[in-house]
Design an enzyme around this catalytic site. Structure first.
Site: not given
Length: 302
Positions: A142, A163, A192, A235, A237, A249
């Site tokens: 990232c 985003k 992300s 990502h 992972e 969040r």
């Protein structure tokens, strides 16, 4: 892992043409096995989550791997206790005299900032320069991938209108390349981020190979021609619930985030998401450890 075959076995050439990983007996006899030493520069705010995600992947191969966690000295994370950092992390000054078989540089929540505005950027540059001579291969994730593309190859980032968050479909540009060996022609992976890099610049750079991209999410997997640097803009992972936690969040912060694309069943945030990228995640990490670290690193660093 490779299959060991007698030297000059006729079918060996056919296997190599099919990109089956083979090793002749003569080479196998001279190849001793020792633990791989991997250093992880963990820049993620929730360090323990990142530790678990990465160690789960590094531990799913036949290879023995020794792990060292690295933290920046010029910035101390506010989301982890000092005692945790003191007990399990080291700083660059303490390890810069050593050499490692592989390195992972994670993402970081600073992507909207210019690289030069990040308070640990000079330290990052020193670490990335050091990795060129002291690490066999480095995997950047990232923001770490964007930092590597900028520092090593002069490719900058740009801010997106919205985003990029979700689980997007990707294509593989060269299925014979070791890093994506065994990948499906089309696969999904999470992203992300608020920024991206130009796919045209990556394709045009003589020292880079674009291995995978998404029509919606853009550049995904990039490798340097010498295999020293691997850049993953998403990502892989991430756990199944990670994007959901980020969405909750950001919602609680009043950021009014878009629902992550192609992630929640029926795009309904009240429904539990499933992990549809796990197999390719394990495959990528296994390929990196095997072909770019284990098969490339010297038995003894000089």
């Amino acid at each position: 892992m490779p299959i060991n075959i007698p030297k000059n076995l006729p079918v060996g050439e056919h296997l190599r043409k099919e990109k089956i990983f083979v090793m002749e007996e003569e080479r196998a006899r001279t190849q001793e096995i020792r633990p791989l030493n991997i250093i992880i520069l963990n820049l993620m705010p929730e360090k323990e989550k990142a530790e678990l995600q990465l160690l789960r992947l590094l531990g799913n191969t036949p290879l023995q791997v020794n792990i060292t966690f690295l933290n920046t000295a010029t910035y101390t994370s506010k989301n982890i206790s000092k005692s945790h950092l003191d007990a399990f992390y080291t700083t660059f000054d303490e390890i810069k005299h050593k050499r490692y078989d592989g390195m992972i540089i994670t993402g970081a929540p600073v992507e909207k900032m210019a690289f030069e505005e990040v308070n640990y950027w000079k330290e990052m540059q020193a670490i990335m320069d050091w990795s060129e001579t002291n690490v066999t291969s480095t995997l950047h994730i990232c923001w770490g991938a964007q930092a590597a593309l900028y520092h090593h190859f002069g490719i900058g980032k740009f801010e997106l209108p919205h985003k990029c968050s979700g689980v997007y479909s990707h294509v593989v540009t060269d299925c014979t390349y070791d890093l994506v060996r065994g990948f499906s022609d089309i696969f999904v992976a999470p992203h992300s981020r608020y920024t991206s890099v130009s796919i045209e610049e990556v394709r045009a750079h003589q020292d880079l190979k674009l291995l995978s991209y998404s029509d919606e999410a853009g550049v995904f997997i990039v490798a340097s021609r010498d295999s020293k640097n691997i850049m993953i803009t998403g990502h892989l992972e991430y756990d199944a619930h990670t994007l959901a936690e980020e969405y909750e969040r950001d919602s609680e912060k009043g950021l009014n985030p878009d629902v992550p694309a192609y992630y929640f069943p029926n795009d309904d945030p009240t429904k539990k998401p499933v992990n549809t990228w796990r197999a390719h995640t394990h495959l990528l990490f296994s390929n990196w450890l095997n072909y770019y670290v284990y098969q490339a690193t010297p038995y003894e660093w000089e």
